[in-house]
Design a protein around this motif. Structure first.
Motif, PDB file in Angstrom:
ATOM      1  N   ILE A 211       8.962   5.638  -1.561  1.00 13.31           N
ATOM      2  CA  ILE A 211       7.563   5.034  -2.222  1.00 13.31           C
ATOM      3  C   ILE A 211       7.059   3.759  -1.603  1.00 13.31           C
ATOM      4  CG2 ILE A 211       7.946   6.372  -4.327  1.00 13.31           C
ATOM      5  CD1 ILE A 211       8.467   3.466  -5.530  1.00 13.31           C
ATOM      6  N   SER A 212       5.876   3.494  -1.698  1.00 12.17           N
ATOM      7  CA  SER A 212       5.455   2.176  -1.053  1.00 12.17           C
ATOM      8  C   SER A 212       5.811   1.090  -1.605  1.00 12.17           C
ATOM      9  CB  SER A 212       4.078   2.211  -0.802  1.00 12.17           C
ATOM     10  OG  SER A 212       3.344   2.264  -2.088  1.00 12.17           O
ATOM     11  N   PRO A 213       5.709  -0.061  -1.147  1.00 15.88           N
ATOM     12  CA  PRO A 213       6.266  -1.344  -1.839  1.00 15.88           C
ATOM     13  C   PRO A 213       4.985  -1.789  -2.945  1.00 15.88           C
ATOM     14  CG  PRO A 213       6.395  -1.586   0.425  1.00 15.88           C
ATOM     15  CD  PRO A 213       5.830  -0.358   0.434  1.00 15.88           C
ATOM     16  N   GLN A 214       3.726  -1.307  -2.779  1.00 20.31           N
ATOM     17  CA  GLN A 214       2.744  -1.463  -3.761  1.00 20.31           C
ATOM     18  C   GLN A 214       3.040  -0.672  -4.915  1.00 20.31           C
ATOM     19  OE1 GLN A 214       2.142  -0.893  -0.290  1.00 20.31           O
ATOM     20  NE2 GLN A 214       1.573  -2.867   0.356  1.00 20.31           N
ATOM     21  N   LYS A 215       3.444   0.387  -4.615  1.00 23.38           N
ATOM     22  CA  LYS A 215       3.593   1.543  -6.052  1.00 23.38           C
ATOM     23  C   LYS A 215       4.597   0.726  -6.653  1.00 23.38           C
ATOM     24  CE  LYS A 215       3.343   5.258  -8.456  1.00 23.38           C
ATOM     25  NZ  LYS A 215       2.148   5.145  -9.377  1.00 23.38           N
ATOM     26  N   ILE A 216       5.705   0.079  -6.152  1.00 16.18           N
ATOM     27  CA  ILE A 216       6.876  -0.504  -6.910  1.00 16.18           C
ATOM     28  C   ILE A 216       6.186  -1.665  -7.757  1.00 16.18           C
ATOM     29  CG2 ILE A 216       8.978  -2.124  -6.779  1.00 16.18           C
ATOM     30  CD1 ILE A 216       9.928  -0.095  -4.563  1.00 16.18           C
TER      31      ILE A 216
END
Length: 814
Positions: A211-216
């Motif tokens: 997943i993307s860092p933004q999603k985390i």
């Protein structure tokens, strides 16, 4: 069964002859340390005693025994032993206790899980059992189990305890299942959680879970300006599955929380989660020390007693410093550096749960002398709260002394008789149903003839025999230490040795959480240690439970030992102690560890310093939080000397030898030392220090051999002594006599043997049989020093090889 000591016997040889280990022999005779043997002395070598009529079998409880193991040994039920000895099922058994073993007919043998009765089920508590697991096994609730056994809520259970199982018919079983089904609802499963490790970045974690860092950031509700830290738990994805959860419970008051116990949790782990001590949780739930918790139990979580100070907002550069967190840092270490408290550091930086990470910038508020004695005492009280000490002695019974002598030929005051009988029962010397109390024989107000209480008189003699009380008047040094030279067999005289023993002999039990699992550990020890080296009768000798032979050889090798020396060091440790062993009765004041690192300005403080240097965070949590610290000096870039610094409750801070002397009397403060020995990293620190303090100096000994025709000095000991057996003995003697005396013993033995053989050349001397060298050292030195005799003979009988090393000791140390 007993054995009379013969000339030449050692504790090791007697143990071997009767198929026992040395530790088993010590336990059978209730010795905390190896005693000085005397020719003709009777030693218990079997913990089964049969009387002359062959009607009664008596089992003497040894270390490691439980009601379950004893019952299994004699093919009877634990309930039968409890009934035969009129024991309280809720009280444990203790080492040295005499248990009568009932004789059962073959058709009376009892199933250890349940009785043969169709109406009554019994369960014997086994290792790993909990109230919850037992209740699940029999389809009942923990509450029903408590009620059936007339136990208070939160009462602890113990291995070997007999629990009666309430009747559970099919209807009740169905009801239990139905209730369980009715109490669950379904909801979307929580996000999968990842715990941040050292070196992790947000990008690396996002790549790992696709997943993307933004999603985390979105899942965890924070923005990119907030750093992540080691130990932080991050939601990383939803798995889309549903899970079963209990219905919402009654909300606690605003000042309290509740916690439902999960599988694998301990009081210690729960306490850490809420920044509380186990004692605070127990108190909030009206639970006794040692109470057992079970899965599904709801615990009240009290509000922390210490209020965090308001956040400090720095105003000018002059008021604050900025510190960058380094590898190995922890809050207490940084706070101490700037003379502030960890709480102030947390408040100034709003640190979540006190967690910091490498590279983090911390504001350091201006010190306002907040390291006050009050704050220090609060911190120490928190550190000591996890160590629970209980003791059994005769101080209260005999606080007013004795009215007169007690013996067969004396008229005994009823109060004296009653108190002595209570103490003898307490020590397991006199059966509780003796029927000789002043009330039983009609003498509660008048003096009673000693001839009317034969069981009591026999118990007094048994006490004196079992604990060898005449030993304490065997030398002027002992009588001076004890403060009396009075002793009469079969009698008790005011302030004599027997009276002093009855009053002051103390059995200690220290409980604490395992440093990793949180499971409760116990250490049991007593004063009045029988040793020729005893100089403080109130000191104890604790053999310990953290065993060197359970540590893999790989750990010894990681500490700098070759496989040859690792095996040798294990044998050496069998002569000393376990990793948690403690000796506080001899001239060293306080000795600790598997090599018995001695106080009195010797190896103890450098060992504690080694722990502090190699594992600073662990040292802070185990030792410093309990008020124990160490200062040390270095030489050649390594630890050289040190001094303990201990803050004693009510006595203030002491340093060096003064601290060690005072430590002997503070048995609760033994807790951090014993607890540290159950952490693999601190066990390794002990081994590293043993290598540096003893193995390295031993292998560096230089010999001076003189056969008359051959005379040479500065010969490396490894040129002549290089087998595992020979080097092991050299290390052993270095531990006890240091390198000068050890070198002298080897010099004399080798020179003497070579003279006898007519060997006068170095190549001949270097091939000497190392078994013969050890035998010669024992012959020359063993008569004057029993340690040389015992340990030399033990080495000779060990499995260590005496074969020469072609490399002459090269590569033995890293």
């Amino acid at each position: 069964m007993s054995y009379a000591v013969q000339p030449g016997d050692t504790l090791y040889s007697i143990a071997r002859a009767h198929n026992l280990s040395t530790n088993q022999l010590l336990s059978l005779n209730n010795w905390s340390t190896p005693p000085t043997l005397q020719i003709g002395q009777n030693i218990i070598v079997n913990n089964t005693i049969e009387n002359s009529s062959n009607e009664d079998i008596i089992h003497i409880v040894a270390q490691g025994d439980s009601l379950y193991s004893i019952a299994k040994k004699y093919n009877v039920g634990p309930a039968d032993i409890i009934e035969e000895n009129d024991l309280d099922p809720n009280n444990g058994i203790y080492i040295g206790q005499e248990l009568y073993i009932p004789e059962l007919e073959s058709d009376e043998e009892e199933n250890i899980v349940s009785s043969t009765s169709s109406n009554i089920q019994k369960h014997i508590v086994l290792k790993g059992d909990s109230l919850y697991s037992i209740s699940r096994k029999y389809n009942v609730t923990p509450q029903q189990l408590l009620e059936k056994n007339q136990m208070q809520p939160n009462s602890p259970i113990y291995i070997g305890q007999i629990l009666f199982i309430p009747t559970s018919d099919s209807n009740s079983a169905e009801k239990l299942v139905t209730e369980e089904k009715e109490t669950v609802v379904k909801k979307k499963a929580p996000a999968e959680v990842y715990t941040v490790l050292q070196g992790d970045t947000l990008y690396q974690i996002s790549q790992k879970f696709g997943i993307s860092p933004q999603k985390i950031l979105e899942l965890n509700g924070f923005d990119s300006s907030q750093p992540i830290y080691v130990g932080q738990q991050l939601k990383v994805k939803n798995n889309g599955k549903a899970e079963v959860i209990p219905p919402p419970k009654k909300q606690p008051s605003s000042s309290q929380k509740s916690h439902t116990v999960s599988s694998g949790e301990s009081l210690y782990a729960i306490g850490r989660k809420y920044d509380l001590s186990p004692a605070e949780i127990l108190s909030a739930n009206n639970m006794s020390i040692g109470a057992t918790i079970y899965v599904g139990q709801v615990l009240t979580i009290p509000s922390p007693q210490l209020n965090v100070k308001p956040k400090v907002t720095p105003t000018t550069k002059e008021e604050v410093n900025v510190y960058t967190v380094q590898s190995g840092d922890f809050l207490s270490k940084i706070a101490k550096k700037y003379n502030i408290t960890p709480q102030e550091l947390v408040a100034a930086n709003h640190i979540p749960k006190g967690r910091i990470y490498v590279g983090q910038k911390l504001f350091i508020p201006t010190s306002k002398n907040n390291s006050s004695p009050q704050n220090n005492s609060v911190k120490q009280a928190q550190g000591n709260s996890i160590y629970q000490l209980s003791k059994i002695d005769g101080q209260q019974l005999f606080s007013k002394g004795l009215y007169s002598r007690i013996g067969t030929n004396y008229s005994i005051h009823p109060t004296d008789l009653d108190n002595v009988q209570k103490r003898l029962v307490q020590l397991g010397i006199l059966h509780e149903q003796h029927n000789e109390s002043p009330r039983n024989i009609g003498g509660s107000t008048n003096n009673i003839s000693g001839q009317r209480v034969p069981k009591t008189m026999a118990a007094i003699r048994k006490l004196q025999d079992r604990y060898r009380l005449n030993w304490w008047v065997g030398s002027p040094a002992r009588t001076e230490m004890l403060g009396t030279d009075k002793y009469t067999y079969g009698e008790i005289v005011p302030n004599d040795v027997t009276f002093k023993f009855l009053k002051e002999y103390t059995q200690y039990t220290l409980s604490f959480p395992h440093p990793i699992t949180g499971q409760t550990q116990t250490a049991e020890f007593n004063n009045f240690v029988y040793s020729g080296y005893n100089q403080f009768y109130n000191g104890v000798g604790y053999l310990g439970k953290s065993l060197p032979n359970e540590v893999p050889l790989s750990v010894f090798k990681e500490a700098g030992l070759s496989p040859i020396l690792a095996e040798a060091m294990k044998v050496v440790s069998s002569h000393e102690g376990n990793f948690d062993a403690i000796n506080s009765y001899d001239k060293a004041f306080f000795s600790y560890g598997f090599i018995q690192f001695a106080g009195g300005g010797r190896g103890l403080a450098p060992l504690i310093a080694r722990m502090k240097v190699t594992e600073p965070a662990l040292f802070g949590s185990i030792f410093q939080n309990a008020g124990i610290d160490v200062e040390y000096t270095t030489r050649n870039n390594d630890i050289h000397q040190g001094e303990l610094i201990i803050n004693f409750p009510g006595k203030g801070t002491l340093k060096g030898i003064d601290a060690e002397k005072e430590l002997r009397n503070h048995h609760q403060m033994y807790g951090p030392f014993i607890r540290a020995a159950f952490h693999p990293k601190l066990i390794k620190a002990q081994i590293i220090q043993a290598v540096k303090a003893y193995a390295t100096p031993a292998l560096g000994i230089k010999l001076s051999i003189n056969t008359g025709q051959f005379n040479q000095s500065n010969i490396p000991i490894t040129d002549i002594i290089n087998s595992p057996m020979g080097l092991g003995f050299a290390i052993d003697m270095t531990v006890n006599k240091w390198i000068v005396k050890t070198g002298e013993m080897f010099n004399n033995a080798i020179s003497s043997l070579c003279k006898q053989k007519g060997w006068h050349q170095l190549h001949q001397i270097s091939m000497i049989d190392e078994r013969e060298v050890l035998q010669e050292i024992v012959r020359q030195e063993g008569g004057a020093d029993k340690r040389v005799s015992d340990r030399g003979n033990s080495m000779l009988k060990s499995s260590l090889s005496y074969s020469k090393d072609p490399q002459k000791g090269k590569g033995l140390l890293a």
